[in-house]
Design a protein around this motif. Structure first.
Motif, PDB file in Angstrom:
ATOM      1  N   ARG A  39       0.748  -1.250  -0.167  1.00  0.00           N
ATOM      2  CA  ARG A  39      -0.049  -0.032   0.156  1.00  0.00           C
ATOM      3  C   ARG A  39       0.931   1.230  -0.052  1.00  0.00           C
ATOM      4  O   ARG A  39       1.960   1.278   0.636  1.00  0.00           O
ATOM      5  N   MET A  40       0.532   2.234  -0.809  1.00  0.00           N
ATOM      6  CA  MET A  40       1.242   3.626  -0.872  1.00  0.00           C
ATOM      7  C   MET A  40       0.150   4.571  -0.369  1.00  0.00           C
ATOM      8  O   MET A  40      -0.797   4.655  -0.981  1.00  0.00           O
ATOM      9  N   ARG A  41       0.509   5.427   0.387  1.00  0.00           N
ATOM     10  CA  ARG A  41      -0.574   6.518   0.778  1.00  0.00           C
ATOM     11  C   ARG A  41       0.169   7.733   1.019  1.00  0.00           C
ATOM     12  O   ARG A  41       1.268   7.624   1.612  1.00  0.00           O
ATOM     13  N   ARG A  42      -0.254   8.651   0.741  1.00  0.00           N
ATOM     14  CA  ARG A  42       0.304  10.336   0.906  1.00  0.00           C
ATOM     15  C   ARG A  42       0.081  10.577   2.440  1.00  0.00           C
ATOM     16  O   ARG A  42      -0.884  10.657   2.940  1.00  0.00           O
ATOM     17  N   GLU A  43       1.092  10.938   2.881  1.00  0.00           N
ATOM     18  CA  GLU A  43       1.282  11.471   4.202  1.00  0.00           C
ATOM     19  C   GLU A  43       0.917  12.942   4.368  1.00  0.00           C
ATOM     20  O   GLU A  43       0.139  13.218   5.177  1.00  0.00           O
ATOM     21  N   ASP A  44       1.687  13.804   3.414  1.00  0.00           N
ATOM     22  CA  ASP A  44       1.306  15.114   3.326  1.00  0.00           C
ATOM     23  C   ASP A  44       1.764  15.438   2.041  1.00  0.00           C
ATOM     24  O   ASP A  44       1.901  14.523   0.929  1.00  0.00           O
ATOM     25  N   LYS A  45       1.869  16.739   1.763  1.00  0.00           N
ATOM     26  CA  LYS A  45       2.060  17.043   0.148  1.00  0.00           C
ATOM     27  C   LYS A  45       3.570  16.754  -0.354  1.00  0.00           C
ATOM     28  O   LYS A  45       3.847  16.531  -1.541  1.00  0.00           O
ATOM     29  N   LYS A  46       4.366  16.444   0.689  1.00  0.00           N
ATOM     30  CA  LYS A  46       5.790  16.200   0.192  1.00  0.00           C
ATOM     31  C   LYS A  46       6.126  14.511   0.476  1.00  0.00           C
ATOM     32  O   LYS A  46       7.029  14.083  -0.544  1.00  0.00           O
ATOM     33  N   GLY A  47       5.344  14.091   1.219  1.00  0.00           N
ATOM     34  CA  GLY A  47       5.894  12.622   1.595  1.00  0.00           C
ATOM     35  C   GLY A  47       4.898  11.285   1.519  1.00  0.00           C
ATOM     36  O   GLY A  47       3.623  11.668   1.535  1.00  0.00           O
ATOM     37  N   TRP A  48       5.307  10.500   1.249  1.00  0.00           N
ATOM     38  CA  TRP A  48       4.344   8.994   1.001  1.00  0.00           C
ATOM     39  C   TRP A  48       4.880   8.159   1.837  1.00  0.00           C
ATOM     40  O   TRP A  48       5.890   7.916   2.236  1.00  0.00           O
ATOM     41  N   LEU A  49       3.964   6.955   2.244  1.00  0.00           N
ATOM     42  CA  LEU A  49       4.329   6.103   3.179  1.00  0.00           C
ATOM     43  C   LEU A  49       3.990   4.785   2.321  1.00  0.00           C
ATOM     44  O   LEU A  49       3.043   4.686   1.652  1.00  0.00           O
ATOM     45  N   LEU A  50       4.850   3.679   2.664  1.00  0.00           N
ATOM     46  CA  LEU A  50       4.561   2.523   1.859  1.00  0.00           C
ATOM     47  C   LEU A  50       4.575   1.365   3.159  1.00  0.00           C
ATOM     48  O   LEU A  50       5.433   1.266   3.741  1.00  0.00           O
ATOM     49  N   ASP A  51       3.428   0.758   2.965  1.00  0.00           N
ATOM     50  CA  ASP A  51       3.117  -0.202   3.868  1.00  0.00           C
ATOM     51  C   ASP A  51       3.350  -1.858   3.171  1.00  0.00           C
ATOM     52  O   ASP A  51       2.716  -1.884   2.114  1.00  0.00           O
ATOM     53  N   TYR A  52       3.910  -2.958   3.758  1.00  0.00           N
ATOM     54  CA  TYR A  52       3.874  -4.030   3.461  1.00  0.00           C
ATOM     55  C   TYR A  52       4.146  -5.014   4.319  1.00  0.00           C
ATOM     56  O   TYR A  52       4.695  -4.713   5.717  1.00  0.00           O
ATOM     57  N   LEU A  53       3.824  -6.223   4.032  1.00  0.00           N
ATOM     58  CA  LEU A  53       3.862  -7.167   5.163  1.00  0.00           C
ATOM     59  C   LEU A  53       5.364  -7.913   5.038  1.00  0.00           C
ATOM     60  O   LEU A  53       5.694  -8.460   4.163  1.00  0.00           O
ATOM     61  N   HIS A  54       6.148  -8.261   6.142  1.00  0.00           N
ATOM     62  CA  HIS A  54       7.197  -8.669   6.165  1.00  0.00           C
ATOM     63  C   HIS A  54       7.094  -9.694   7.384  1.00  0.00           C
ATOM     64  O   HIS A  54       7.284  -9.411   8.721  1.00  0.00           O
ATOM     65  N   ASN A  55       7.293 -11.087   7.027  1.00  0.00           N
ATOM     66  CA  ASN A  55       7.407 -12.134   7.887  1.00  0.00           C
ATOM     67  C   ASN A  55       6.269 -11.975   9.171  1.00  0.00           C
ATOM     68  O   ASN A  55       6.392 -12.118  10.235  1.00  0.00           O
ATOM     69  N   GLY A  56       4.948 -11.605   8.399  1.00  0.00           N
ATOM     70  CA  GLY A  56       3.746 -11.811   9.129  1.00  0.00           C
ATOM     71  C   GLY A  56       3.650 -10.300   9.828  1.00  0.00           C
ATOM     72  O   GLY A  56       2.518 -10.102  10.587  1.00  0.00           O
ATOM     73  N   ARG A  57       4.520  -9.496   9.655  1.00  0.00           N
ATOM     74  CA  ARG A  57       4.329  -8.099  10.622  1.00  0.00           C
ATOM     75  C   ARG A  57       4.307  -6.853   9.666  1.00  0.00           C
ATOM     76  O   ARG A  57       5.009  -6.886   8.404  1.00  0.00           O
ATOM     77  N   MET A  58       3.426  -6.007   9.883  1.00  0.00           N
ATOM     78  CA  MET A  58       3.576  -4.770   9.022  1.00  0.00           C
ATOM     79  C   MET A  58       4.513  -3.902   9.303  1.00  0.00           C
ATOM     80  O   MET A  58       5.016  -3.472  10.092  1.00  0.00           O
ATOM     81  N   VAL A  59       5.181  -3.447   7.988  1.00  0.00           N
ATOM     82  CA  VAL A  59       6.252  -2.623   7.880  1.00  0.00           C
ATOM     83  C   VAL A  59       5.849  -1.315   7.328  1.00  0.00           C
ATOM     84  O   VAL A  59       5.207  -1.391   6.080  1.00  0.00           O
ATOM     85  N   THR A  60       6.345  -0.220   7.757  1.00  0.00           N
ATOM     86  CA  THR A  60       5.981   1.198   7.138  1.00  0.00           C
ATOM     87  C   THR A  60       7.160   2.017   7.041  1.00  0.00           C
ATOM     88  O   THR A  60       7.930   2.091   8.022  1.00  0.00           O
ATOM     89  N   VAL A  61       7.606   2.330   5.622  1.00  0.00           N
ATOM     90  CA  VAL A  61       8.697   3.077   5.477  1.00  0.00           C
ATOM     91  C   VAL A  61       8.193   4.538   4.625  1.00  0.00           C
ATOM     92  O   VAL A  61       7.169   4.331   4.059  1.00  0.00           O
ATOM     93  N   ASN A  62       8.999   5.374   4.818  1.00  0.00           N
ATOM     94  CA  ASN A  62       8.821   6.566   4.255  1.00  0.00           C
ATOM     95  C   ASN A  62       9.441   6.847   2.899  1.00  0.00           C
ATOM     96  O   ASN A  62      10.493   5.964   2.572  1.00  0.00           O
ATOM     97  N   ILE A  63       8.594   7.432   1.869  1.00  0.00           N
ATOM     98  CA  ILE A  63       9.071   7.344   0.587  1.00  0.00           C
ATOM     99  C   ILE A  63       8.964   8.836   0.003  1.00  0.00           C
ATOM    100  O   ILE A  63       7.994   9.528   0.344  1.00  0.00           O
TER     101      ILE A  63
END
Length: 358
Positions: free
Chosen positions: A162-186
């Motif tokens: 999942r990619m979602r806009r955090e604000d006008k400048k940044g986005w967040l990328l969500d994905y599952l890794h080993n059964g755990r939700m991981v969120t990183v800034n993009i």
């Protein structure tokens, strides 16, 4: 009613477990009960055991002392429950020699299904915005604040991001890794190379994320099972809700989602009268999708459709599953509907054996 053979085509791993009854969620008992009601004997096959040249195959058939491996003429009707890699022509070869194989293909590219449905003007409003490739990703980022990135041929929710806009400048990328939700800034001006490589390899689709209705704060969609039955007509066998885990965005049961009765989830999200209306509307959309796809996909007869419903009552087609994971009905507390998902294909098999057309 004359007893006749019907083939049940399984992948090698499930077929190997037939003598011990270890076939995962493929219920041999349900096949046998359903087949018996229509005067059929289920014969469990795998593709490598079918010899088109001789017209014979080895198969497992249940007898008084368990399952026995026997040599039989290739059944004239076969229900395909196996998944093969792209390019495998085994079921097509069987069909070419006159065998009626239904659900000839059990996995379709999500882009292929979207393209076929988009040709139907009546279904266009039910399709989420969809693109492919890195340029498509950038266009979607400009148009929508919330995106789903999904494998074209993935199943049970693996690899979905999942990619979602955090604000006008940044986005967040969500994905599952080993059964755990991981969120990183993009940084949208400098997308990660690994992400772009996946997108440009053509293995991913980018879709707008549907703002799904929620039950108890958990987004859900509806699995609508649509099957051909005795007489050859399409019918909705049943539907259940798939609830994403708390804080999650993937509703697939294999990825931590939960199956629940459709009425329960819908009545958590909407007044009772509206919930009943949306349930019937989802079933109607499922039938419309099946009728549309049958014109382009030979042998289509047994599919599970994921239908999303927004908080303001709009229905969206999400995905078509050519090998429906029927156990969701069992997990949702609907054992008779679960058994019906086996009965309908056996009724259709009898119809084909009696001379009915695919």
């Amino acid at each position: 009613m004359e007893q006749k053979n019907v083939g049940i085509l399984l992948n090698a791993s499930a077929h190997r477990g037939v003598p011990q009854g270890r076939t995962g969620w493929e219920s041999l008992a349900c096949y046998e009960e359903a087949a018996d009601a229509y005067g059929l004997t289920p014969c469990y096959l795998k593709l490598s055991d079918i010899d088109s040249a001789t017209g014979y195959s080895t198969a497992y058939i249940k007898g008084h002392q368990g399952y026995k491996r026997v040599v039989i003429p290739i059944p004239q009707v076969i229900h395909n429950r196996a998944i093969y890699p792209p390019g495998n022509t085994g079921t097509e070869r069987l069909a070419a020699r006159g065998v009626k194989v239904f659900n000839r293909r059990s996995r379709y590219g999500k882009d292929e299904i979207h393209r076929l449905l988009s040709l139907n003007s009546g279904l266009l409003r039910h399709l989420p915005g969809t693109e492919a490739g890195s340029e498509g990703l950038r266009r979607m980022m400009e148009q929508y604040p919330d995106l789903i990135l999904k494998p074209r041929r993935g199943s049970i929710g693996k690899g979905i991001m999942r990619m979602r806009r955090e604000d006008k400048k940044g986005w967040l990328l969500d994905y599952l890794h080993n059964g755990r939700m991981v969120t990183v800034n993009i940084d949208p001006s400098s997308l990660p190379y690994a992400l772009l490589r996946r997108i440009d390899a053509g293995s991913y689709l980018i879709q707008e994320r549907i703002p799904l209705a929620e039950a108890g704060g958990r987004p859900f969609d509806l699995r609508v099972t649509v099957q051909r039955r005795w007489g050859g007509e399409w019918a909705v066998t049943g539907l259940f809700a798939k609830l994403a885990p708390p804080g999650g965005f993937v509703s697939n049961i294999a990825q931590g989602g939960e199956a629940a009765q459709a009425a329960f989830a819908l009545e958590q999200a909407f007044p009772a009268r509206a919930a009943a209306h949306y349930r019937m509307s989802a079933a109607s959309l499922g039938l419309a999708v099946a009728h549309c796809l049958e014109h382009s996909l030979p042998g289509l007869a047994d599919i599970g459709l994921d239908i999303g419903l927004t908080r303001d009552g709009k229905l969206f087609f999400i995905e078509c599953n050519g090998r429906d994971q029927r156990y969701g009905f069992y997990k949702a507390g609907l054992p008779e509907v679960w058994k019906d998902t086996y009965r309908r294909p056996m009724g259709y098999a009898r119809y084909l054996l009696e001379g009915g057309s695919e």
